[in-house]
Design a protein around this motif. Structure first.
Motif, PDB file in Angstrom:
ATOM      1  N   ARG A   1      52.685  46.693  32.625  1.00 26.57           N
ATOM      2  CA  ARG A   1      51.847  45.676  32.005  1.00 26.57           C
ATOM      3  C   ARG A   1      51.613  44.560  33.014  1.00 26.57           C
ATOM      4  NH1 ARG A   1      53.810  42.628  26.645  1.00 26.57           N
ATOM      5  NH2 ARG A   1      55.587  42.178  28.000  1.00 26.57           N
ATOM      6  N   TYR A   2      50.338  44.235  33.243  1.00 28.01           N
ATOM      7  CA  TYR A   2      49.973  43.175  34.177  1.00 28.01           C
ATOM      8  C   TYR A   2      49.610  41.934  33.367  1.00 28.01           C
ATOM      9  CZ  TYR A   2      49.484  47.221  37.236  1.00 28.01           C
ATOM     10  OH  TYR A   2      49.718  48.376  37.937  1.00 28.01           O
ATOM     11  N   ARG A   3      50.314  40.844  33.644  1.00 28.69           N
ATOM     12  CA  ARG A   3      50.059  39.608  32.917  1.00 28.69           C
ATOM     13  C   ARG A   3      49.692  38.500  33.890  1.00 28.69           C
ATOM     14  NH1 ARG A   3      55.339  39.448  29.130  1.00 28.69           N
ATOM     15  NH2 ARG A   3      56.272  40.025  31.129  1.00 28.69           N
ATOM     16  N   GLY A   4      48.701  37.709  33.518  1.00 29.13           N
ATOM     17  CA  GLY A   4      48.237  36.636  34.388  1.00 29.13           C
ATOM     18  C   GLY A   4      47.005  35.954  33.832  1.00 29.13           C
ATOM     19  N   HIS A   5      46.173  36.703  33.103  1.00 26.66           N
ATOM     20  CA  HIS A   5      45.004  36.095  32.462  1.00 26.66           C
ATOM     21  C   HIS A   5      45.446  35.302  31.236  1.00 26.66           C
ATOM     22  CE1 HIS A   5      41.817  37.768  34.903  1.00 26.66           C
ATOM     23  NE2 HIS A   5      42.345  38.971  34.815  1.00 26.66           N
ATOM     24  N   SER A   6      44.704  34.263  30.917  1.00 27.19           N
ATOM     25  CA  SER A   6      45.029  33.433  29.758  1.00 27.19           C
ATOM     26  C   SER A   6      44.062  33.648  28.599  1.00 27.19           C
ATOM     27  CB  SER A   6      45.038  31.951  30.160  1.00 27.19           C
ATOM     28  OG  SER A   6      43.778  31.563  30.696  1.00 27.19           O
ATOM     29  N   GLN A   7      43.017  34.457  28.820  1.00 25.10           N
ATOM     30  CA  GLN A   7      42.076  34.781  27.746  1.00 25.10           C
ATOM     31  C   GLN A   7      41.713  36.268  27.828  1.00 25.10           C
ATOM     32  OE1 GLN A   7      38.887  31.912  26.883  1.00 25.10           O
ATOM     33  NE2 GLN A   7      39.853  30.462  28.298  1.00 25.10           N
TER      34      GLN A   7
ATOM     35  N   GLY B   1      52.737  46.774  41.625  1.00 27.18           N
ATOM     36  CA  GLY B   1      52.843  46.258  40.268  1.00 27.18           C
ATOM     37  C   GLY B   1      52.696  44.751  40.188  1.00 27.18           C
ATOM     38  N   LYS B   2      51.880  44.156  41.061  1.00 29.60           N
ATOM     39  CA  LYS B   2      51.732  42.702  41.039  1.00 29.60           C
ATOM     40  C   LYS B   2      50.319  42.309  41.462  1.00 29.60           C
ATOM     41  CE  LYS B   2      53.432  42.080  45.788  1.00 29.60           C
ATOM     42  NZ  LYS B   2      54.469  41.438  46.620  1.00 29.60           N
ATOM     43  N   MET B   3      49.986  41.040  41.208  1.00 33.72           N
ATOM     44  CA  MET B   3      48.666  40.533  41.560  1.00 33.72           C
ATOM     45  C   MET B   3      48.583  40.286  43.057  1.00 33.72           C
ATOM     46  SD  MET B   3      46.624  37.235  40.017  1.00 33.72           S
ATOM     47  CE  MET B   3      47.637  36.026  40.854  1.00 33.72           C
ATOM     48  N   MET B   4      47.509  40.785  43.682  1.00 35.75           N
ATOM     49  CA  MET B   4      47.286  40.563  45.107  1.00 35.75           C
ATOM     50  C   MET B   4      46.578  39.241  45.357  1.00 35.75           C
ATOM     51  SD  MET B   4      46.045  44.249  46.521  1.00 35.75           S
ATOM     52  CE  MET B   4      45.705  43.533  48.127  1.00 35.75           C
ATOM     53  N   SER B   5      45.565  38.962  44.528  1.00 41.16           N
ATOM     54  CA  SER B   5      44.780  37.751  44.753  1.00 41.16           C
ATOM     55  C   SER B   5      44.041  37.379  43.476  1.00 41.16           C
ATOM     56  CB  SER B   5      43.781  37.957  45.892  1.00 41.16           C
ATOM     57  OG  SER B   5      43.064  36.769  46.164  1.00 41.16           O
ATOM     58  N   GLU B   6      43.769  36.096  43.351  1.00 46.34           N
ATOM     59  CA  GLU B   6      42.943  35.587  42.254  1.00 46.34           C
ATOM     60  C   GLU B   6      41.706  34.950  42.850  1.00 46.34           C
ATOM     61  OE1 GLU B   6      43.099  32.029  38.914  1.00 46.34           O
ATOM     62  OE2 GLU B   6      44.936  33.133  39.364  1.00 46.34           O
ATOM     63  N   PHE B   7      40.545  35.223  42.239  1.00 49.06           N
ATOM     64  CA  PHE B   7      39.283  34.699  42.745  1.00 49.06           C
ATOM     65  C   PHE B   7      38.709  33.701  41.743  1.00 49.06           C
ATOM     66  CE2 PHE B   7      39.512  39.127  44.420  1.00 49.06           C
ATOM     67  CZ  PHE B   7      39.682  38.807  45.760  1.00 49.06           C
ATOM     68  N   PRO B   8      38.960  32.409  41.930  1.00 52.56           N
ATOM     69  CA  PRO B   8      38.342  31.405  41.070  1.00 52.56           C
ATOM     70  C   PRO B   8      36.948  31.069  41.587  1.00 52.56           C
ATOM     71  CG  PRO B   8      39.817  30.345  42.612  1.00 52.56           C
ATOM     72  CD  PRO B   8      39.872  31.824  42.924  1.00 52.56           C
ATOM     73  N   GLY B   9      36.198  30.322  40.841  1.00 51.77           N
ATOM     74  CA  GLY B   9      34.867  29.912  41.283  1.00 51.77           C
ATOM     75  C   GLY B   9      33.835  29.963  40.182  1.00 51.77           C
TER      76      GLY B   9
ATOM     77  N   LEU C   1      42.846  40.619  41.319  1.00 49.23           N
ATOM     78  CA  LEU C   1      42.995  41.909  41.994  1.00 49.23           C
ATOM     79  C   LEU C   1      44.475  42.289  41.961  1.00 49.23           C
ATOM     80  CD1 LEU C   1      41.339  44.043  43.595  1.00 49.23           C
ATOM     81  CD2 LEU C   1      42.102  42.893  45.681  1.00 49.23           C
ATOM     82  N   TRP C   2      44.757  43.502  41.440  1.00 43.96           N
ATOM     83  CA  TRP C   2      46.134  43.947  41.243  1.00 43.96           C
ATOM     84  C   TRP C   2      46.442  45.138  42.149  1.00 43.96           C
ATOM     85  CZ3 TRP C   2      48.517  40.851  37.603  1.00 43.96           C
ATOM     86  CH2 TRP C   2      47.674  40.132  36.751  1.00 43.96           C
TER      87      TRP C   2
END
Length: 659
Positions: free
Chosen positions: A142-148, A179-187, A173-174
Motif C-alpha cells: 500500500r502506497y500512502r502519501g496523497h491527501s485526497q 516500495g516507496k515514493m521516488m519524487s513528488e511533482f507539485p505545480g 512517482l513510486w
C-alpha cells in the motif's frame, strides 16, 4: 473528369445506449483501439466493439456503481472497481470471473494493469494506492502519501515505476521494487485528472483541472514545460506511439502539442464533449465520450493533422502530417526505457489443495462470487474477437482497416480539408508491441455459453509491507509448476514463523498492559505513566497516551516531564500510529502548558524561600529544555507532505514562542 470526394478530418462514428442507467466510466483497449469497456450505475461492465451496435459481453457481480474500468495490454483481462471499494478481474477469453479483491474503504477512482508482471494498481477516494498480485498474493503493498482522491494511475513502459495523480494537486512517482515514493511533482493549482508516460523517453505528462498540461523530466525530476490556456479542465491525454507529440481531448477539439519548447502543432474541431479516453490505430485517433446512458465514439484522421504551429514568436511552417514523420527524427534528449524482450503468460488460477483453504459454500463471499457472471450477449462478435482459430494464434479483427470517413457535408470542414495537401501516410510505428502470443498456452475453443467457473478467492488487503517483491516480479518470467509449489511452501513457512513471533510479542504486550492497569486502578496517573516508561516498551506508552489524550484534565506539569522524552521517540518512529499519537500529545501539552511555562520562567525571582514555587520553576525549566530538544525535530519534519506534514507544521507554529 470526375470530381474527387472531399472527406472530413474528424467525424462522429456512432452513438449507443450503453447501460440501463447512467454510464459512470469507460475505457478503450489501447492495443487495437477497437474494444470499448463501459461501467454503469447499473453495476454492470459491458464490452463493445467500436462501430458495432450490439453489446458483446456483460459482466455482473458488483453491487454498487462501477467507478473505474481498465483493459490490460493484450485485451484479454479487464478490471473494474466499484463505488463500495471492491475490485473484480475478469478473463475475457474464458468468459469468467478471475479474482475479487477487497480492501479499499471508498470509491475506486483509478486502475491500471502492469505491462509485464501479473499486477494491478488501484487508487481510491480513501487516498490509498494498492498494488495487487492477481495470481495469489492479494494486496502486496500500500502506497500512502496523497491527501485526497487518487484520480489516475499509470505504470511506466518498463514496468518499474507507478505514477499517480490526485485531487490534492500533486503527481507522485513510486518505485515498485523499493516500495516507496521516488519524487513528488507539485505545480498544478487544481486537481490532477490524468498522467501519461512518454512511450520511449523518461518523460511524464500530467493534465489538470487548472487547464494546464505539464511535462516532467524523470531523470532530473523537474518540470520541462507547461502548456497553458486549455479551454477547459484536462481529462484525457495520449502520446503518439512514436512519441513525437501529445494529443489532448478538449471539450470541442483535439489539440496537438509539443513540449521542447511548448507549442501547439494543430487544432482539430471535434464536438465530442467531455472526451473520456483516447486510442490510436491505423493512423486514426479514436475518442469516446459519455453522457447519461449514452456513449459516443469519434474518429480523427491523423494523416490530415499537420505540424503547422507556433513556437513562442517563431513560426513553424512544416505541413508534413504528424503520422508521416520519421519514427526517430532526432536523438532523444533523455534516457530510453529498457523493455523486456519477452512476455509473461496470463494469470493462472490458484490451485487450493488444502482442505483448510476452502471456504464454506454457504459463506457470503462465495455467494457473492457465484453471482458474478460473464454473460455473452453477441456470440458472433465474441467468437470473432476473443476466440482463437487454433491454440497459438488469434484472429486479427481488432487491428483491421481504418474506419472509412463520410463524405464532406459542411463548409467549415471543407475549407479546412482544402488546406490539406498531404497524401495518406503509412501506419504509425507503434512502440508498445502486442505481446508475442505464440508463447502462451491457449484454452480450447468454446461455444457462446459461458464456461462454468471455479470459485476464485476473495483476497483481503491485509498486508501493508512488501512481501519479498523483487525486480524480477515486474518482468516477464516463465515459471514451471514445481517452482510455484516450492514458492508456496516457502511462503507458508515464512507466514508460520511470523505468526509465532507475533504471538510472543502480543503476549508480552498484554502482560505489560496488565501491570500498568494494576497501577492505574489506584488513581495515580503519574505513577501509571512512570511504570509504562519503566517497562521500556514504546507500544505500551502509546496505548496509555491514547487514553490520557482523551481527557485533557488528566494532564499535569509533572506528567509532562515524564512524557516529553517519550514523545520525542514517538515522533521519530517508523510507525504511523506512533507518530500520530506523539503529535496529538505534544499539541495538547503546547496548548495547555507552554504559556504557563514561559510566564513562570519570565517572572522575576521571588523574595524569600518558596519551596512550591521553586519546584514548579524546576519542572518548567525541565519541560522547556525538552521542548527545545523536540522543536528541531518538528521543524525538520514540517516540510513533509500529506497529513503528517500538516500536523508538524501546526506544531512548528505552536512552538514559535520557544525561539
Amino acid at each position: 473528369m470526375a470530381t474527387p470526394v472531399v472527406t472530413k478530418t474528424a467525424w462522429k462514428l456512432q452513438e449507443i445506449v450503453a447501460h440501463a442507467s447512467n454510464v459512470s466510466s469507460l475505457v478503450l483497449g489501447k492495443a487495437s483501439g477497437r474494444l470499448l469497456a463501459t461501467g454503469g450505475d447499473d453495476c454492470r461492465v459491458n464490452l463493445w466493439s467500436i462501430n458495432k451496435p450490439n453489446c458483446i459481453m456483460s459482466l455482473t457481480g458488483h453491487t454498487s456503481p462501477v467507478e473505474s474500468v481498465r483493459l490490460n495490454t493484450p485485451e484479454e483481462l479487464i478490471v473494474a472497481g466499484s463505488q463500495s471499494g471492491s475490485i473484480r478481474v475478469w478473463d475475457l477469453e474464458a468468459a469468467k470471473i478471475l479474482r475479487t479483491l477487497m480492501g479499499h474503504k471508498a470509491n475506486i477512482c483509478s486502475l491500471d494493469f502492469h505491462p509485464y508482471g501479473e499486477f494491478v494498481a488501484s487508487g481510491s477516494q480513501d487516498t490509498n494506492i494498492k498494488l495487487w498480485d492477481i495470481r495469489r498474493k492479494g494486496c502486496v503493498f500500500r502506497y500512502r502519501g496523497h491527501s485526497q482522491a487518487v484520480r489516475c494511475l499509470r505504470f511506466s513502459p518498463d514496468g518499474k515505476w507507478l505514477a499517480s495523480a490526485a485531487d490534492d494537486h500533486t503527481v507522485k512517482l513510486w518505485d515498485l521494487t523499493a516500495g516507496k515514493m521516488m519524487s513528488e511533482f507539485p505545480g498544478h493549482t487544481g486537481p490532477v485528472n490524468v498522467v501519461e508516460f512518454h512511450p520511449n523517453e523518461y518523460l511524464l505528462a500530467s493534465g489538470s483541472s487548472d487547464r494546464t498540461i505539464r511535462f516532467w523530466d524523470l531523470e532530473k525530476f523537474q518540470v520541462v514545460s507547461c502548456i497553458e490556456g486549455e479551454p477547459g479542465p484536462v481529462r484525457s491525454v495520449l502520446f503518439n506511439p512514436d512519441g513525437c507529440c501529445l494529443y489532448s481531448g478538449c471539450q470541442d477539439s483535439l489539440r496537438v502539442y509539443g513540449w521542447e519548447p511548448e507549442r501547439c502543432f494543430d487544432v482539430v474541431l471535434v464536438n465530442w464533449g467531455k472526451v473520456a479516453d483516447l486510442a490510436i490505430c491505423n493512423d486514426q485517433l479514436i475518442g469516446v465520450a459519455f453522457s447519461q446512458s449514452n456513449v459516443s465514439s469519434y474518429v480523427v484522421d491523423l494523416t490530415r493533422v499537420t505540424r503547422t504551429g507556433t513556437v513562442a514568436q517563431d513560426p513553424v511552417q512544416d505541413s508534413q502530417p504528424l503520422a508521416q514523420l520519421p519514427p526517430n527524427p532526432s536523438a532523444p534528449l533523455r534516457r530510453i526505457y529498457e523493455r523486456p524482450s519477452t512476455t509473461c503468460s496470463k494469470p493462472q488460477r490458484v490451485k487450493r489443495n488444502s482442505e483448510s483453504e476452502r471456504r464454506s459454500p454457504s459463506s457470503e463471499d462465495d455467494r457473492d462470487e457465484r453471482e458474478s457472471r460473464a454473460e455473452i450477449q453477441n456470440a458472433e462478435d465474441y467468437n470473432e474477437i476473443f476466440q482463437p482459430k487454433n491454440s497459438i494464434s488469434r484472429t486479427p479483427p481488432r487491428i483491421s482497416e481504418p474506419f472509412p470517413a463520410p463524405p464532406e457535408d459542411d463548409t467549415a470542414t471543407a475549407k479546412e480539408a482544402a488546406k490539406e495537401a498531404a497524401k495518406p501516410g503509412s501506419a504509425v510505428d507503434v512502440q508498445f508491441p502486442v505481446p508475442n502470443l505464440e508463447v502462451l498456452a491457449r484454452p480450447p475453443v468454446v461455444t457462446s455459453t459461458p464456461i462454468p467457473k471455479a470459485e476464485p478467492a476473495i483476497i483481503p488487503a491485509a498486508r501493508n509491507e512488501p512481501i519479498g517483491l523483487k525486480a524480477s516480479d515486474f518482468l516477464p518470467a516463465v515459471k514451471i509448476p514445481q517452482q510455484a509449489e516450492l514458492v508456496d511452501e516457502d511462503a507458508m513457512s515464512q507466514i508460520r514463523k511470523g505468526h509465532d513471533t507475533m504471538c510472543v510479542v502480543l503476549t508480552s504486550r498484554h502482560k505489560n498492559l496488565d501491570t500498568v492497569r494494576a497501577v492505574w486502578t489506584t488513581g495515580d496517573i503519574k505513577t501509571s505513566v512512570d511504570s509504562a516508561v519503566a517497562i521500556n516498551d514504546l507500544s505500551v506508552v502509546v496505548d496509555l497516551l491514547n487514553i490520557v489524550n482523551q481527557k485533557a484534565s488528566l494532564w499535569k506539569l509533572d506528567l509532562c516531564t515524564t512524557v516529553l522524552p517519550q514523545i520525542e521517540k514517538l515522533l521519530q518512529s517508523k510507525y504511523e500510529s506512533y507518530v500520530q499519537t506523539g503529535c496529538t500529545s505534544l499539541k495538547l501539552i503546547l496548548q495547555r502548558f507552554l504559556p504557563l511555562i514561559t510566564d513562570i520562567m519570565a517572572a522575576p525571582p521571588s523574595v524569600g524561600v518558596d519551596i512550591s514555587r521553586e519546584e514548579r520553576l524546576h519542572k518548567c525549566r525541565l519541560c522547556y529544555k525538552q521542548l527545545r530538544s523536540i522543536s528541531g525535530l518538528v521543524k525538520s519534519k514540517s516540510g513533509l507532505s500529506g497529513r503528517h506534514g500538516s500536523a508538524f507544521r501546526e506544531l512548528h507554529l505552536l512552538m514559535a514562542s520557544l525561539d
